[in-house]
Design a protein around this motif. Sequence first.
Motif, PDB file in Angstrom:
ATOM      1  N   GLU A   1       0.831  -1.208   0.000  1.00 56.97           N
ATOM      2  CA  GLU A   1       0.000   0.000   0.000  1.00 56.97           C
ATOM      3  C   GLU A   1       0.866   1.258   0.000  1.00 56.97           C
ATOM      4  OE1 GLU A   1      -2.713   1.420   3.396  1.00 56.97           O
ATOM      5  OE2 GLU A   1      -4.046   0.392   1.983  1.00 56.97           O
ATOM      6  N   THR A   2       1.948   1.221   0.727  1.00 57.45           N
ATOM      7  CA  THR A   2       2.857   2.369   0.763  1.00 57.45           C
ATOM      8  C   THR A   2       3.516   2.583  -0.595  1.00 57.45           C
ATOM      9  OG1 THR A   2       3.297   1.993   3.113  1.00 57.45           O
ATOM     10  CG2 THR A   2       4.850   3.375   1.926  1.00 57.45           C
ATOM     11  N   LEU A   3       3.935   1.511  -1.245  1.00 57.25           N
ATOM     12  CA  LEU A   3       4.518   1.642  -2.583  1.00 57.25           C
ATOM     13  C   LEU A   3       3.508   2.203  -3.578  1.00 57.25           C
ATOM     14  CD1 LEU A   3       6.619  -1.628  -2.995  1.00 57.25           C
ATOM     15  CD2 LEU A   3       7.465   0.683  -2.578  1.00 57.25           C
ATOM     16  N   LEU A   4       2.266   1.762  -3.460  1.00 61.85           N
ATOM     17  CA  LEU A   4       1.234   2.236  -4.380  1.00 61.85           C
ATOM     18  C   LEU A   4       0.952   3.726  -4.198  1.00 61.85           C
ATOM     19  CD1 LEU A   4      -1.308  -0.719  -4.136  1.00 61.85           C
ATOM     20  CD2 LEU A   4      -0.081  -0.025  -6.194  1.00 61.85           C
ATOM     21  N   ARG A   5       0.937   4.163  -2.972  1.00 57.35           N
ATOM     22  CA  ARG A   5       0.554   5.556  -2.703  1.00 57.35           C
ATOM     23  C   ARG A   5       1.744   6.521  -2.737  1.00 57.35           C
ATOM     24  NH1 ARG A   5      -4.539   6.376  -1.202  1.00 57.35           N
ATOM     25  NH2 ARG A   5      -5.812   4.653  -0.393  1.00 57.35           N
ATOM     26  N   HIS A   6       2.922   6.032  -2.343  1.00 55.30           N
ATOM     27  CA  HIS A   6       4.037   6.965  -2.126  1.00 55.30           C
ATOM     28  C   HIS A   6       5.351   6.535  -2.765  1.00 55.30           C
ATOM     29  CE1 HIS A   6       1.347   8.785   0.759  1.00 55.30           C
ATOM     30  NE2 HIS A   6       1.279   7.655   1.447  1.00 55.30           N
ATOM     31  N   GLY A   7       5.365   5.434  -3.500  1.00 53.95           N
ATOM     32  CA  GLY A   7       6.628   4.927  -4.013  1.00 53.95           C
ATOM     33  C   GLY A   7       6.617   4.605  -5.487  1.00 53.95           C
ATOM     34  N   SER A   8       7.259   3.504  -5.838  1.00 51.20           N
ATOM     35  CA  SER A   8       7.420   3.144  -7.239  1.00 51.20           C
ATOM     36  C   SER A   8       6.078   2.882  -7.925  1.00 51.20           C
ATOM     37  CB  SER A   8       8.310   1.900  -7.359  1.00 51.20           C
ATOM     38  OG  SER A   8       7.764   0.809  -6.632  1.00 51.20           O
ATOM     39  N   GLY A   9       5.098   2.382  -7.176  1.00 47.88           N
ATOM     40  CA  GLY A   9       3.777   2.156  -7.773  1.00 47.88           C
ATOM     41  C   GLY A   9       3.154   3.453  -8.257  1.00 47.88           C
ATOM     42  N   TRP A  10       3.219   4.481  -7.414  1.00 48.25           N
ATOM     43  CA  TRP A  10       2.672   5.783  -7.801  1.00 48.25           C
ATOM     44  C   TRP A  10       3.429   6.367  -8.993  1.00 48.25           C
ATOM     45  CZ3 TRP A  10      -1.098   9.064  -8.002  1.00 48.25           C
ATOM     46  CH2 TRP A  10      -0.845  10.407  -8.294  1.00 48.25           C
ATOM     47  N   ASN A  11       4.745   6.353  -8.947  1.00 50.79           N
ATOM     48  CA  ASN A  11       5.519   6.918 -10.045  1.00 50.79           C
ATOM     49  C   ASN A  11       5.268   6.169 -11.347  1.00 50.79           C
ATOM     50  OD1 ASN A  11       6.681   9.022  -8.616  1.00 50.79           O
ATOM     51  ND2 ASN A  11       8.499   7.847  -8.061  1.00 50.79           N
ATOM     52  N   ASP A  12       5.197   4.849 -11.286  1.00 53.63           N
ATOM     53  CA  ASP A  12       4.899   4.076 -12.494  1.00 53.63           C
ATOM     54  C   ASP A  12       3.535   4.453 -13.057  1.00 53.63           C
ATOM     55  OD1 ASP A  12       7.295   2.770 -12.374  1.00 53.63           O
ATOM     56  OD2 ASP A  12       6.468   0.793 -11.907  1.00 53.63           O
ATOM     57  N   ALA A  13       2.563   4.667 -12.179  1.00 53.17           N
ATOM     58  CA  ALA A  13       1.218   5.030 -12.631  1.00 53.17           C
ATOM     59  C   ALA A  13       1.222   6.385 -13.330  1.00 53.17           C
ATOM     60  CB  ALA A  13       0.256   5.054 -11.441  1.00 53.17           C
ATOM     61  N   VAL A  14       1.964   7.347 -12.797  1.00 49.16           N
ATOM     62  CA  VAL A  14       2.027   8.674 -13.406  1.00 49.16           C
ATOM     63  C   VAL A  14       2.760   8.610 -14.749  1.00 49.16           C
ATOM     64  CG1 VAL A  14       2.944  11.012 -13.148  1.00 49.16           C
ATOM     65  CG2 VAL A  14       1.877   9.859 -11.196  1.00 49.16           C
ATOM     66  N   LEU A  15       3.849   7.853 -14.811  1.00 42.13           N
ATOM     67  CA  LEU A  15       4.588   7.703 -16.065  1.00 42.13           C
ATOM     68  C   LEU A  15       3.740   6.992 -17.116  1.00 42.13           C
ATOM     69  CD1 LEU A  15       8.007   6.690 -14.510  1.00 42.13           C
ATOM     70  CD2 LEU A  15       7.550   8.816 -15.766  1.00 42.13           C
ATOM     71  N   LEU A  16       3.011   5.978 -16.697  1.00 39.11           N
ATOM     72  CA  LEU A  16       2.114   5.278 -17.615  1.00 39.11           C
ATOM     73  C   LEU A  16       1.075   6.245 -18.176  1.00 39.11           C
ATOM     74  CD1 LEU A  16       0.534   1.779 -16.984  1.00 39.11           C
ATOM     75  CD2 LEU A  16      -0.792   3.616 -18.009  1.00 39.11           C
ATOM     76  N   ALA A  17       0.507   7.065 -17.319  1.00 34.69           N
ATOM     77  CA  ALA A  17      -0.520   8.010 -17.755  1.00 34.69           C
ATOM     78  C   ALA A  17       0.033   9.003 -18.774  1.00 34.69           C
ATOM     79  CB  ALA A  17      -1.090   8.757 -16.553  1.00 34.69           C
ATOM     80  N   GLU A  18       1.236   9.504 -18.531  1.00 34.65           N
ATOM     81  CA  GLU A  18       1.837  10.460 -19.466  1.00 34.65           C
ATOM     82  C   GLU A  18       2.132   9.789 -20.805  1.00 34.65           C
ATOM     83  OE1 GLU A  18       3.508  14.069 -20.936  1.00 34.65           O
ATOM     84  OE2 GLU A  18       2.041  13.552 -19.376  1.00 34.65           O
ATOM     85  N   ALA A  19       2.644   8.547 -20.767  1.00 30.02           N
ATOM     86  CA  ALA A  19       2.916   7.825 -22.006  1.00 30.02           C
ATOM     87  C   ALA A  19       1.627   7.542 -22.772  1.00 30.02           C
ATOM     88  CB  ALA A  19       3.648   6.516 -21.693  1.00 30.02           C
ATOM     89  N   TYR A  20       0.562   7.235 -22.058  1.00 32.61           N
ATOM     90  CA  TYR A  20      -0.738   7.000 -22.689  1.00 32.61           C
ATOM     91  C   TYR A  20      -1.178   8.241 -23.461  1.00 32.61           C
ATOM     92  CZ  TYR A  20      -5.659   5.453 -23.015  1.00 32.61           C
ATOM     93  OH  TYR A  20      -6.908   5.081 -23.464  1.00 32.61           O
ATOM     94  N   ARG A  21      -1.064   9.397 -22.829  1.00 33.08           N
ATOM     95  CA  ARG A  21      -1.494  10.645 -23.465  1.00 33.08           C
ATOM     96  C   ARG A  21      -0.563  11.067 -24.600  1.00 33.08           C
ATOM     97  NH1 ARG A  21      -2.869  11.921 -17.776  1.00 33.08           N
ATOM     98  NH2 ARG A  21      -0.708  12.597 -17.482  1.00 33.08           N
ATOM     99  N   ALA A  22       0.691  10.608 -24.552  1.00 29.59           N
ATOM    100  CA  ALA A  22       1.698  11.079 -25.512  1.00 29.59           C
ATOM    101  C   ALA A  22       1.968  10.087 -26.639  1.00 29.59           C
ATOM    102  CB  ALA A  22       3.005  11.366 -24.776  1.00 29.59           C
TER     103      ALA A  22
END
Length: 223
Positions: free
Chosen positions: A52-73
């Motif tokens: 849960e900590t990784l998802l909210r504050h660690g690599s899980g969160w960063n991967d999700a943001v990077l995925l979202a940017e790649a999706y849009r780009a």
Amino acid sequence: MAERVDTQALLRLVTWLSPAFPVGAFSYSNGLEQAVHDGHVTDAESLRLWLETLLRHGSGWNDAVLLAEAYRAFDDPARLALVIELAESMAASRERHMETMLQGEAFLAAARHWPHPVLDRLGDGVAYPVAVGAVAGAHATGLEPAIAAYLHASVSNAISVAIRCGVTGQRDGVGLVAALEPTIAAVAREAEAASLENLGSATITADISSLRHETLHSRLFRS
């Protein structure tokens, strides 16, 4: 208005994030094996807190943001090139770099069964969340579902790692997947609306575990 996802796009997303999709995820623990060895993760509850900590504050969160940017780009080569470079540079350790880059390469190789010009724009050396995001964007799977499926696959793989490390059993492992559903859904919603300015990590122990794993004397996983 929410993006409409058709059944074919959903099936592709399910296939790409399936444990059977040949990205070699079973070979990597993202430092979890070291965390078990060091006593940070000892049972189902500590594993839940770790994930849960990784998802909210660690690599899980960063991967999700990077995925979202790649999706849009996916159809903007200049913007996509920037997120490709950023994602690779954010790997917290040598093994984390190996993990994300090799999985990204394997994902793109397998994704060529669904031809699209985005595959040529991506090339081969792309971090895993960027590869998934750009291909999902090209096939209009829906951004929030793509993030949720990616995070669910990451959590499921981590729980499989914990089972093989003797931290928990299969029954409790399934229970953890169910318990983490609300967190996965919440992070997916937040990441869908996030930008690269929202990248950030506060999981120092997890990053240290990833670094320490490089010298772990006996191990099952490559990271």
